[in-house]
Design a protein around this motif. Sequence first.
Motif, PDB file in Angstrom:
ATOM      1  N   ALA A 160      52.884  86.660  72.335  1.00  0.00           N
ATOM      2  CA  ALA A 160      53.079  87.851  73.173  1.00  0.00           C
ATOM      3  C   ALA A 160      51.926  88.003  74.156  1.00  0.00           C
ATOM      4  N   THR A 161      50.718  87.725  73.712  1.00  0.00           N
ATOM      5  CA  THR A 161      49.548  87.794  74.595  1.00  0.00           C
ATOM      6  C   THR A 161      49.679  86.785  75.732  1.00  0.00           C
ATOM      7  N   LEU A 162      50.104  85.569  75.414  1.00  0.00           N
ATOM      8  CA  LEU A 162      50.294  84.539  76.449  1.00  0.00           C
ATOM      9  C   LEU A 162      51.388  84.918  77.434  1.00  0.00           C
ATOM     10  N   LEU A 163      52.495  85.407  76.908  1.00  0.00           N
ATOM     11  CA  LEU A 163      53.627  85.745  77.773  1.00  0.00           C
ATOM     12  C   LEU A 163      53.329  86.932  78.669  1.00  0.00           C
ATOM     13  N   GLU A 164      52.416  87.780  78.252  1.00  0.00           N
ATOM     14  CA  GLU A 164      52.076  89.005  78.977  1.00  0.00           C
ATOM     15  C   GLU A 164      51.108  88.764  80.133  1.00  0.00           C
ATOM     16  N   ILE A 165      50.462  87.621  80.191  1.00  0.00           N
ATOM     17  CA  ILE A 165      49.359  87.387  81.136  1.00  0.00           C
ATOM     18  C   ILE A 165      49.698  87.780  82.567  1.00  0.00           C
ATOM     19  N   SER A 166      50.778  87.324  83.092  1.00  0.00           N
ATOM     20  CA  SER A 166      51.143  87.681  84.472  1.00  0.00           C
ATOM     21  C   SER A 166      52.289  88.672  84.507  1.00  0.00           C
ATOM     22  N   GLY A 167      52.458  89.389  83.438  1.00  0.00           N
ATOM     23  CA  GLY A 167      53.579  90.306  83.345  1.00  0.00           C
ATOM     24  C   GLY A 167      54.783  89.568  82.802  1.00  0.00           C
ATOM     25  N   PRO A 168      55.785  90.295  82.417  1.00  0.00           N
ATOM     26  CA  PRO A 168      56.957  89.676  81.787  1.00  0.00           C
ATOM     27  C   PRO A 168      57.847  88.959  82.809  1.00  0.00           C
ATOM     28  N   SER A 169      57.508  87.713  83.091  1.00  0.00           N
ATOM     29  CA  SER A 169      58.287  86.906  84.038  1.00  0.00           C
ATOM     30  C   SER A 169      59.661  86.596  83.427  1.00  0.00           C
ATOM     31  N   PRO A 170      60.598  86.159  84.253  1.00  0.00           N
ATOM     32  CA  PRO A 170      61.905  85.778  83.705  1.00  0.00           C
ATOM     33  C   PRO A 170      61.807  84.707  82.609  1.00  0.00           C
ATOM     34  N   ASN A 171      60.951  83.704  82.793  1.00  0.00           N
ATOM     35  CA  ASN A 171      60.811  82.675  81.761  1.00  0.00           C
ATOM     36  C   ASN A 171      60.164  83.237  80.500  1.00  0.00           C
ATOM     37  N   ALA A 172      59.188  84.115  80.660  1.00  0.00           N
ATOM     38  CA  ALA A 172      58.542  84.733  79.493  1.00  0.00           C
ATOM     39  C   ALA A 172      59.554  85.551  78.699  1.00  0.00           C
ATOM     40  N   MET A 173      60.371  86.320  79.386  1.00  0.00           N
ATOM     41  CA  MET A 173      61.380  87.126  78.695  1.00  0.00           C
ATOM     42  C   MET A 173      62.433  86.227  78.045  1.00  0.00           C
ATOM     43  N   SER A 174      62.811  85.152  78.718  1.00  0.00           N
ATOM     44  CA  SER A 174      63.786  84.213  78.157  1.00  0.00           C
ATOM     45  C   SER A 174      63.256  83.606  76.860  1.00  0.00           C
ATOM     46  N   ILE A 175      61.996  83.236  76.846  1.00  0.00           N
ATOM     47  CA  ILE A 175      61.377  82.672  75.644  1.00  0.00           C
ATOM     48  C   ILE A 175      61.387  83.695  74.512  1.00  0.00           C
ATOM     49  N   ALA A 176      60.984  84.911  74.803  1.00  0.00           N
ATOM     50  CA  ALA A 176      60.934  85.955  73.771  1.00  0.00           C
ATOM     51  C   ALA A 176      62.320  86.237  73.196  1.00  0.00           C
ATOM     52  N   TYR A 177      63.322  86.375  74.059  1.00  0.00           N
ATOM     53  CA  TYR A 177      64.690  86.633  73.594  1.00  0.00           C
ATOM     54  C   TYR A 177      65.235  85.445  72.783  1.00  0.00           C
ATOM     55  N   ALA A 178      64.942  84.224  73.227  1.00  0.00           N
ATOM     56  CA  ALA A 178      65.433  83.045  72.509  1.00  0.00           C
ATOM     57  C   ALA A 178      64.814  82.960  71.115  1.00  0.00           C
ATOM     58  N   ILE A 179      63.549  83.316  71.010  1.00  0.00           N
ATOM     59  CA  ILE A 179      62.905  83.333  69.695  1.00  0.00           C
ATOM     60  C   ILE A 179      63.551  84.394  68.819  1.00  0.00           C
ATOM     61  N   LEU A 180      63.789  85.556  69.392  1.00  0.00           N
ATOM     62  CA  LEU A 180      64.433  86.638  68.651  1.00  0.00           C
ATOM     63  C   LEU A 180      65.817  86.200  68.146  1.00  0.00           C
ATOM     64  N   ASP A 181      66.556  85.477  68.981  1.00  0.00           N
ATOM     65  CA  ASP A 181      67.888  85.001  68.605  1.00  0.00           C
ATOM     66  C   ASP A 181      67.843  83.928  67.515  1.00  0.00           C
ATOM     67  N   GLU A 182      66.830  83.074  67.553  1.00  0.00           N
ATOM     68  CA  GLU A 182      66.821  81.901  66.680  1.00  0.00           C
ATOM     69  C   GLU A 182      66.080  82.108  65.363  1.00  0.00           C
TER      70      GLU A 182
END
Length: 137
Positions: free
Chosen positions: A89-111
Amino acid sequence: MMKDQLRDFIDRVSEAKHVSDDDVTMLQGEILQGGLTSRIEVESLLALDRIVDAAESWGTALTKLVVDFVVWGRAPHGVVSNDDAFWLATLLEISGPSPNAMSIAYAILDEAGYVDVALLDFIMRGRQQARLSQIAA
């Protein structure tokens, strides 16, 4: 530790400031055919994502690589611990929640079978920021 081939790939793509479909194919087929093996590799690819333009295939490939590492490459499999969730979450937050960062977070949540609240907090902040951006527009 990072594989030399991956370091060379990152250096070349950083200099070009673009990830092409051919680059993605090479990354998945030759350089990382066994997937990501360390946090430093994840961190390096996420840093690269923030500084380059990329073909559409990049986001899909990056998401799959990070999800496979976080969800299936770490014990216990299918569980995203507090430590891993906070780190990611700290890494994904660095430049704000970019589309790729959000995609990664949602995919992890799904899997994953279990995801620590730190990653869920990132998703909620990203959704709130997206709503605020729509209101301001």
